[in-house]
Scaffold this motif. Structure first.
Motif, short mmCIF file in Angstrom:
data_model
loop_
_atom_site.label_atom_id
_atom_site.label_comp_id
_atom_site.label_asym_id
_atom_site.label_seq_id
_atom_site.Cartn_x
_atom_site.Cartn_y
_atom_site.Cartn_z
N VAL A 44 0.84 -1.21 0.00
CA VAL A 44 0.00 0.00 0.00
C VAL A 44 0.87 1.25 0.00
CG1 VAL A 44 -1.68 1.33 1.35
CG2 VAL A 44 -1.98 -1.14 1.07
N LEU A 45 1.94 1.25 0.77
CA LEU A 45 2.83 2.40 0.82
C LEU A 45 3.45 2.68 -0.55
CD1 LEU A 45 4.16 4.57 2.58
CD2 LEU A 45 5.89 2.90 3.22
N ASP A 46 3.91 1.63 -1.23
CA ASP A 46 4.45 1.81 -2.58
C ASP A 46 3.39 2.34 -3.53
OD1 ASP A 46 6.97 0.99 -1.86
OD2 ASP A 46 6.69 -1.08 -2.55
N TYR A 47 2.18 1.80 -3.44
CA TYR A 47 1.07 2.23 -4.30
C TYR A 47 0.76 3.72 -4.08
CZ TYR A 47 -3.58 2.57 -6.34
OH TYR A 47 -4.66 2.96 -7.08
N VAL A 48 0.67 4.11 -2.83
CA VAL A 48 0.35 5.50 -2.50
C VAL A 48 1.47 6.43 -2.97
CG1 VAL A 48 0.00 7.14 -0.60
CG2 VAL A 48 -1.21 4.96 -0.61
N LYS A 49 2.72 6.03 -2.77
CA LYS A 49 3.85 6.87 -3.22
C LYS A 49 3.82 7.08 -4.73
CE LYS A 49 7.17 6.02 0.48
NZ LYS A 49 8.45 5.38 0.83
N LYS A 50 3.44 6.04 -5.48
CA LYS A 50 3.41 6.14 -6.94
C LYS A 50 2.20 6.92 -7.45
CE LYS A 50 5.87 1.83 -7.72
NZ LYS A 50 5.74 0.41 -8.07
N ASN A 51 1.05 6.71 -6.82
CA ASN A 51 -0.20 7.29 -7.33
C ASN A 51 -0.64 8.57 -6.63
OD1 ASN A 51 -1.04 5.26 -9.39
ND2 ASN A 51 -0.77 3.93 -7.62
N TYR A 52 -0.20 8.78 -5.43
CA TYR A 52 -0.57 9.98 -4.66
C TYR A 52 0.65 10.58 -3.97
CZ TYR A 52 -5.09 7.76 -5.35
OH TYR A 52 -6.18 7.18 -5.92
N PRO A 53 1.68 10.94 -4.73
CA PRO A 53 2.94 11.39 -4.12
C PRO A 53 2.80 12.68 -3.30
CG PRO A 53 2.95 11.81 -6.47
CD PRO A 53 1.72 11.00 -6.18
N ASN A 54 1.75 13.44 -3.52
CA ASN A 54 1.58 14.69 -2.78
C ASN A 54 0.87 14.51 -1.44
OD1 ASN A 54 2.81 16.14 -4.82
ND2 ASN A 54 0.89 16.37 -5.95
N ASP A 55 0.35 13.33 -1.17
CA ASP A 55 -0.38 13.09 0.08
C ASP A 55 0.61 12.66 1.17
OD1 ASP A 55 -2.17 12.56 2.09
OD2 ASP A 55 -3.55 11.43 0.82
N GLN A 56 1.39 13.61 1.63
CA GLN A 56 2.44 13.32 2.62
C GLN A 56 1.88 12.83 3.95
OE1 GLN A 56 5.79 13.10 2.22
NE2 GLN A 56 5.17 13.25 0.09
N LYS A 57 0.71 13.31 4.32
CA LYS A 57 0.13 12.88 5.60
C LYS A 57 -0.18 11.37 5.56
CE LYS A 57 -3.23 14.41 8.96
NZ LYS A 57 -4.20 15.43 9.32
N LEU A 58 -0.75 10.90 4.46
CA LEU A 58 -1.05 9.47 4.32
C LEU A 58 0.24 8.66 4.24
CD1 LEU A 58 -2.98 7.13 3.93
CD2 LEU A 58 -3.09 7.71 1.49
N ILE A 59 1.21 9.13 3.49
CA ILE A 59 2.49 8.43 3.37
C ILE A 59 3.18 8.31 4.73
CG2 ILE A 59 4.83 8.60 2.40
CD1 ILE A 59 3.47 9.75 -0.16
N GLU A 60 3.17 9.38 5.50
CA GLU A 60 3.77 9.34 6.83
C GLU A 60 3.03 8.38 7.75
OE1 GLU A 60 4.14 13.30 8.39
OE2 GLU A 60 5.31 13.96 6.67
N ALA A 61 1.70 8.36 7.68
CA ALA A 61 0.91 7.45 8.51
C ALA A 61 1.22 6.00 8.16
CB ALA A 61 -0.57 7.74 8.34
N LEU A 62 1.26 5.69 6.88
CA LEU A 62 1.58 4.32 6.45
C LEU A 62 3.00 3.93 6.83
CD1 LEU A 62 -0.13 4.36 2.95
CD2 LEU A 62 -0.79 2.94 4.92
N ASP A 63 3.93 4.86 6.74
CA ASP A 63 5.30 4.57 7.12
C ASP A 63 5.41 4.31 8.63
OD1 ASP A 63 7.95 4.16 6.20
OD2 ASP A 63 8.52 6.07 7.12
N THR A 64 4.63 5.02 9.42
CA THR A 64 4.60 4.78 10.87
C THR A 64 4.06 3.39 11.17
OG1 THR A 64 4.33 7.13 11.33
CG2 THR A 64 3.66 5.59 13.07
N ILE A 65 2.99 3.00 10.48
CA ILE A 65 2.42 1.66 10.67
C ILE A 65 3.45 0.61 10.27
CG2 ILE A 65 0.69 0.04 9.79
CD1 ILE A 65 -1.17 2.55 9.50
N ARG A 66 4.11 0.82 9.13
CA ARG A 66 5.14 -0.12 8.68
C ARG A 66 6.25 -0.26 9.73
NH1 ARG A 66 9.95 0.23 7.76
NH2 ARG A 66 9.88 2.48 7.80
N HIS A 67 6.67 0.86 10.28
CA HIS A 67 7.73 0.87 11.28
C HIS A 67 7.32 0.04 12.53
CE1 HIS A 67 10.84 2.33 13.99
NE2 HIS A 67 9.89 2.68 14.82
N HIS A 68 6.11 0.24 13.00
CA HIS A 68 5.66 -0.48 14.20
C HIS A 68 5.51 -1.97 13.92
CE1 HIS A 68 5.26 2.81 16.99
NE2 HIS A 68 4.71 3.52 16.03
#
Length: 73
Positions: A44-68
């Motif tokens: 999902v993180l890769d998908y969002v980065k490719k298709n919605y690169p400007n949605d930094q809030k979502l990317i950061e949230a997904l990265d936090t989930i991935r980290h945990h």
């Protein structure tokens, strides 16, 4: 024996010595479920980065989930 999450100090799995086989199975299931969730989060993180690169809030949230999830593995 109880396994705790470091970040929240919350029990997420309790192992009782009288049923070690069941506890071993439960632990394997928990680890497998965590791995599947981590893999889906990466996808999902890769998908969002490719298709919605400007949605930094979502990317950061997904990265936090991935980290945990990575820390629980």
């Amino acid at each position: 024996m109880t396994i705790r999450q470091d970040e929240t100090d919350v029990n997420f799995l309790t192992l009782k010595p009288e049923n070690l086989e069941g506890a071993s199975y439960a632990l394997r299931e928990e680890l497998d479920a965590n791995k599947r969730a981590w893999e889906r989060t990466l996808w999902v993180l890769d998908y969002v980065k490719k298709n919605y690169p400007n949605d930094q809030k979502l990317i950061e949230a997904l990265d936090t989930i991935r980290h945990h999830l990575a820390r629980r593995a």
